[in-house]
Design an enzyme around this catalytic site. Structure first.
Site, PDB file in Angstrom:
ATOM      1  N   HIS A 114       0.907  -1.189  -0.095  1.00 16.71           N
ATOM      2  CA  HIS A 114      -0.119   0.178   0.128  1.00 16.71           C
ATOM      3  C   HIS A 114       0.818   1.086   0.061  1.00 16.71           C
ATOM      4  O   HIS A 114       1.274   1.791   1.071  1.00 16.71           O
ATOM      5  CB  HIS A 114      -1.041   0.001   1.388  1.00 16.71           C
ATOM      6  CG  HIS A 114      -1.984  -1.099   1.310  1.00 16.71           C
ATOM      7  ND1 HIS A 114      -1.408  -2.531   1.786  1.00 16.71           N
ATOM      8  CD2 HIS A 114      -3.005  -1.568   0.982  1.00 16.71           C
ATOM      9  CE1 HIS A 114      -2.273  -3.244   1.511  1.00 16.71           C
ATOM     10  NE2 HIS A 114      -3.499  -2.763   1.339  1.00 16.71           N
ATOM     11  N   HIS A 140      -3.674   3.658  -3.333  1.00  9.86           N
ATOM     12  CA  HIS A 140      -4.018   3.105  -1.984  1.00  9.86           C
ATOM     13  C   HIS A 140      -3.249   1.817  -1.777  1.00  9.86           C
ATOM     14  O   HIS A 140      -2.539   1.809  -0.933  1.00  9.86           O
ATOM     15  CB  HIS A 140      -5.328   2.997  -1.785  1.00  9.86           C
ATOM     16  CG  HIS A 140      -5.738   2.072  -0.661  1.00  9.86           C
ATOM     17  ND1 HIS A 140      -5.675   2.733   0.715  1.00  9.86           N
ATOM     18  CD2 HIS A 140      -5.974   0.853  -0.321  1.00  9.86           C
ATOM     19  CE1 HIS A 140      -6.075   2.045   1.548  1.00  9.86           C
ATOM     20  NE2 HIS A 140      -6.253   0.672   1.223  1.00  9.86           N
ATOM     21  N   GLU A 147     -18.261  -2.832  24.039  1.00  9.44           N
ATOM     22  CA  GLU A 147     -17.270  -4.170  24.223  1.00  9.44           C
ATOM     23  C   GLU A 147     -16.033  -4.299  23.527  1.00  9.44           C
ATOM     24  O   GLU A 147     -15.026  -4.688  24.040  1.00  9.44           O
ATOM     25  CB  GLU A 147     -18.311  -5.415  23.948  1.00  9.44           C
ATOM     26  CG  GLU A 147     -19.395  -5.616  25.050  1.00  9.44           C
ATOM     27  CD  GLU A 147     -20.543  -4.747  24.447  1.00  9.44           C
ATOM     28  OE1 GLU A 147     -20.586  -3.884  23.385  1.00  9.44           O
ATOM     29  OE2 GLU A 147     -21.625  -4.427  25.135  1.00  9.44           O
ATOM     30  N   HIS A 178     -29.390 -13.426  24.447  1.00  5.55           N
ATOM     31  CA  HIS A 178     -28.486 -13.293  25.828  1.00  5.55           C
ATOM     32  C   HIS A 178     -27.777 -14.770  25.888  1.00  5.55           C
ATOM     33  O   HIS A 178     -27.006 -14.791  26.853  1.00  5.55           O
ATOM     34  CB  HIS A 178     -29.236 -12.821  26.900  1.00  5.55           C
ATOM     35  CG  HIS A 178     -29.295 -11.138  26.515  1.00  5.55           C
ATOM     36  ND1 HIS A 178     -29.980 -10.809  25.559  1.00  5.55           N
ATOM     37  CD2 HIS A 178     -28.982 -10.289  27.406  1.00  5.55           C
ATOM     38  CE1 HIS A 178     -29.912  -9.357  25.694  1.00  5.55           C
ATOM     39  NE2 HIS A 178     -29.244  -9.120  26.674  1.00  5.55           N
TER      40      HIS A 178
END
Lengths: 657, 657
Positions: B28, B263, B406, B468
């Protein structure tokens, strides 16, 4: 606006929620009590839907992104008159068999637009619904007849707004100028740990302005305010709106309101009694007669509105028979088969490239197929030249630039699929499926037929190295209930895999595709296409009773054919496009491909887990460590994952047998 | 500031990057060419580190969050004089064995502070490093001696800022007022798909202001500007700083700069030649002599600074022997064993609760153990009463309120661990480990000894329902290379599991803990604690040669004991706290627990995958579908996952044998 009636609706939401949660001895009273007025306003005033026809395509959508507040939704669905949500369901909240499950579950009861609970995903899914609305409006509305024209409302809490997925989706929603997306933020500043001051002190309003949203603020407990703000949200047609409502968690519970205690546990008998006293109600599961009466009238209005739409729809159908035919195809669910691309033995191309040809063909045959990639349109090979790019200036475009937002991409795709009328695919590198895994789980749980195009499916990615080389990912899809993983072995199988994915109606499909070129191999069995659909077929039969069966998937079928050619012995080579589907076949079908009592080797460029069902640990040719950075063949060498090594294993097995 | 020298450094970064990528035919160039000036400024001017002692604890950290621009980092490490990054490495960029791997890999070369490439995680990890710096500063600095005082610099691109994890981490960084975190945003407005206008048009500056950051803007190509902005960032001590630098991707490549072509692919021989002509250089892998000379001098300065620190450190050590002893313990890596809690047979408590007792004990013995939960301090049972809450007002606090984030939690914990001096744990519900999975993978890849406390580890969560209830999650950890999954069966095993997790130095450990109470069971073998460490031991021997072996994990050991008590026959019950560890034992050890030729049943409240190694498909007592909402025992009944059903399976197996 009948404020007195709305107050009684809110009262009833509080009453039913407190009692249901208390009776279940489990649940989250904080939200239903704290946001009851918004619920009363939405169902009593704002939402345009009809409980008598919950699937009405042009209904307003409401998504309870803060799914733990499920009693909020259940109480309102019951009051509104959704027949599958009874008082008995509410009295058996959170019990097996009740429609009032712990969190709202899509498919359990009409009126629940999406499964929610895993935080942040509800709003992202709602973004997808709002996208779908604009796509269908562009496709079907005419200058004189508007048949797609609805809002998507969302309720989010502090939790949803802390999750990264909501940030990704909101940034994209602003970019896409989804003016009919209206998000209410129940800002009670309390989470499980306590005050949001513990971890969440950013200025949400400013952040959403930065995303290009209209941000409005008001009070949760002023119906005039709610109406005014909603009108302002509707008036701004070029921006989604975030309406920040200052609220009190657990409002109505005299001692617990405005504390974390109200969030996720029953209030306790004493507090419920005190709350009822303060609210002026007695008895259990109290339903205010005024609320019932209000909705009885409301249902007539709803029905009238829906019927007016249906009449308009009939007029539109007559005037636009072609569009109507297309509408029916969009909503039929059955995809058109299209003309799949054909390849010849010896053609050499990556399965991602073959996948693109199949996608282009199927997209031409199925104009309701829409999707995109997380900034990897070229590498994932998911461009559709004729489909146009979706955006504010081109709502008819079918290719979505999701940006570098894998998780939001999948959640938004869930929303597009849930909306109805459209089929969605999304794409990224397989290794980054980890980023979207929570949304994949919801696709599976909700049985949404999303197509996940996951390219660069092994260490044969090469130079990008271990961060970009999937190892455990194929196994990670196969362990998730309801997910179908297809790993085609060459261009021909890939075209069939795309067709299989599109045929599937009851859950998500993973298309695991290679970065590297693969030669199209000769299939001995002319009936291979049909047999492929059982999950596995014989590429090379070897013999009626072979000495060894070599099972491989995807690019490793080529490796297996090479290895088989190097050894002495009657080796059968099996391409197993889907282990889970093959494992679901009858013993007869399975033994027709993999006869019992014959040594088996399983070959896949990923972890061994799961292959133990088919052979002993020594018979698994796998990669059980992270990869390396280098040209693909060199990486394979470094990891000992070559045709030579596989041939040596086959020879050793043949000797032992 | 020697601007001429800095220009030559930038020139060299461009030269080496172009040539390395061209030679590898992979890589890159966009970032190294576009941000070369920032690299020159950072390594030539800003960073306080010493290549002669890359592990110097008080060095400034630099994180290349946009890891695909790896040649940027390699060129600078080489120029700066990091001995393990040679010109030969750069010439073998992206080849097996080269230190210049596809993406920066932690552990491969000193000077690489974290593995990066999976977008967004670098900046989140850097937030963790900045947190660690403040924690250690609070612990060790004195009013007269400052020995912890460094900056954490980050380079992010458009991609990192679109990912949700960077949003989560940045919001928390603002909240935590991490004034020594300085993030440079290489704003080139180009991604793989093209212009950021395709998907990313939000106002980043405003968003970061909303997070409570200082936002500064300037040009990538003005060294005076870079210096001024960096000083301004340092001057703001109560806010992290985002420095937005307008840049040109691939700058220096005359035809490809400012396009997506620059890129992620080699520029091509022609374009490289054109770039070299424009830059006024010839030959391959050109290194400007002025750049070399500059760093030769710089190394002396760096060494002088580092030695000055060491002298200060010695003075500090003499004046503060207790602190010095603590410092040594912090950096030793070996944890103190502490006094683990003891439990008695018959005690009934959830393993999460037992885990809390162990955590509190181990935290007391190991003051460098820090961590927290994603807003589930109580439910995860990870509070440490004496540890204090970390925040701007209490940098000595050890409990971190991560908020409902999280993924950022895990990535930040990686950063805390990578910083050195601290051990980190983090916690959430097991089902939401999906949200943090990409960071868990990096923990494993980087061999960081994080402890993931994942509670509510099965359908026995109960009422919260399928969203859950983990089903596939235990399997999902076991398939990831380098992860140790421990699922203790009762309170006693839990205390040992915590000790095992803390003992582990070379990778992350999952502690899978129950929501529900479990009775402490009697262990027949007094030596069980030692045997537990092999991954499995006999809870109930049954007989020297049992008729059946029943393997269970976690809460299912209790179920297994119940079932075994219901049947006729000599049944051995094995608690397998870690299947992967047991599978790594010698055949002798394994057969001592699970003798060959005897029927085996495996019992776990999760998917069957992986248990096929130990028994036939019929011998697996598992849950291969999503769960249900209801009280835990009712859910188990609904899914047929009861002691009665298990007993019936045992009886059937005994009859067949």
């Amino acid at each position: 606006m009948d404020i007195n009636a709305l107050e009684k609706i809110a009262l009833t939401v509080r009453s039913l929620s407190m009692d249901a949660i208390q009776k279940a001895n489990s649940g989250h009273p904080g939200l239903p009590l704290g946001a009851a007025e918004l619920g009363a306003f939405l169902y009593g005033e704002a939402l345009r839907q009809d409980p008598a026809d919950p699937a009405w395509p042009d209904r307003d959508r409401f998504v309870l992104s803060a799914g733990h507040g499920s009693m909020f939704l259940y109480a309102l669905l019951y009051l509104a008159g959704y027949q599958d949500m009874t008082l008995e369901d509410i009295k058996t909240f959170r019990q097996i068999g009740s429609h009032a499950a712990g969190h709202p579950e899509y498919g359990l009861v009409p009126g629940i637009e999406t499964t929610s609970g895993p935080l942040g995903q509800g709003i992202a899914t709602a973004v997808g619904m709002a996208v779908a609305e604009t796509m269908l409006a562009a496709r079907f509305n005419t200058p004189t007849r508007i048949i797609v024209d609805h809002y998507t409302y969302v309720l989010v809490g502090d939790g949803c707004l802390q999750e990264g997925v909501s940030a990704e989706a909101s940034s994209l929603a602003g970019h896409l100028q989804l003016g009919k997306l209206i998000v209410f933020y129940d800002s009670n500043r309390i989470t499980i740990d306590g005050s949001t001051d513990l971890a969440f002190t950013e200025t949400v309003a400013q952040r959403y302005q930065a995303y290009g949203w209209q941000v409005l603020t008001g009070s949760m407990y002023d119906f005039e305010d709610l109406a005014r703000l909603t009108e302002a949200a509707k008036a701004e047609t070029a921006k989604p709106s975030l309406i920040i409502l200052t609220s009190v968690i657990g409002k109505g519970a005299p001692h617990k309101q405005n504390t974390a205690d109200a969030h996720g546990a029953p209030l306790g008998g004493e507090e419920v009694a005190a709350a009822k006293a303060a609210l002026g109600i007695s008895g259990d599961f109290y339903v205010a007669p005024e609320a019932e009466a209000y909705f009885a009238t409301k249902r007539t209005t709803w029905q009238t509105n829906r019927r007016a739409w249906q009449e308009e729809f009939q007029r539109w159908s007559k005037e636009n028979p072609d569009k109507r035919a297309e509408w029916d195809r969009f909503y039929a669910g059955e995809p058109a088969q299209g003309t799949l691309p054909r390849f010849a033995a010896g053609d050499s191309l990556a399965t991602r490239t073959a996948g693109n040809k199949a996608l282009v063909a199927l997209a031409a045959a199925n104009p309701n197929l829409v999707g995109g990639s997380a900034d990897l349109k070229g590498p994932n090979a998911v461009g559709i030249p004729d489909a146009g790019v979706y955006g504010p200036a081109n709502r008819g475009g079918r290719y979505i630039h999701f940006g570098i937002r894998e998780f939001a991409m999948a959640a938004i795709s869930n929303g597009i699929s849930l909306h109805g009328g459209l089929r969605a695919f999304c794409a990224t590198f397989m290794v980054f499926s980890d980023y979207l895994r929570p949304a994949l789980r919801l696709s599976a749980l909700m049985k949404q037929p999303l197509i996940y195009v996951l390219t660069h499916d092994s260490i044969f990615v090469g130079e990008d190295g271990p961060t970009h080389q999937p190892i455990e990912h194929l196994a990670s899809f196969r362990i998730m209930p309801g997910v179908l993983t297809l790993r085609p072995a060459d261009a021909e199988e890939t075209a069939e895999a795309w067709a299989m994915a599109l045929e599937r109606q009851d859950g998500p499909t993973i298309l695991a595709l290679s970065r590297q070129n693969l030669k199209v191999f000769t299939k001995e069995d002319p009936d291979w296409r049909k047999k492929l659909r059982t999950g596995a077929y014989m590429v090379k039969k070897g013999a009626d009773v072979p000495e060894l069966v070599l099972i491989a998937t995807g690019s490793e079928v080529t490796l297996a054919l090479e290895a088989a050619a190097m050894v002495q012995g009657k080796v059968r080579v099996v391409s197993m496009i889907s282990r889970e589907r093959f494992e679901a076949q009858s013993k007869t079908v399975q033994e027709g491909v993999v006869p019992p009592g014959i040594p088996v080797i399983c070959c896949e460029a990923g972890v061994r887990t799961g292959w133990e069902r088919w052979t002993s640990p020594e018979g698994i040719f796998s990669i059980d460590r992270f990869g390396e950075s280098g040209p693909a063949p060199k990486v394979a060498e470094a990891l000992g994952f070559t045709a030579q090594a596989l041939a040596a294993l086959i020879t050793a097995k043949l000797r032992c047998a």
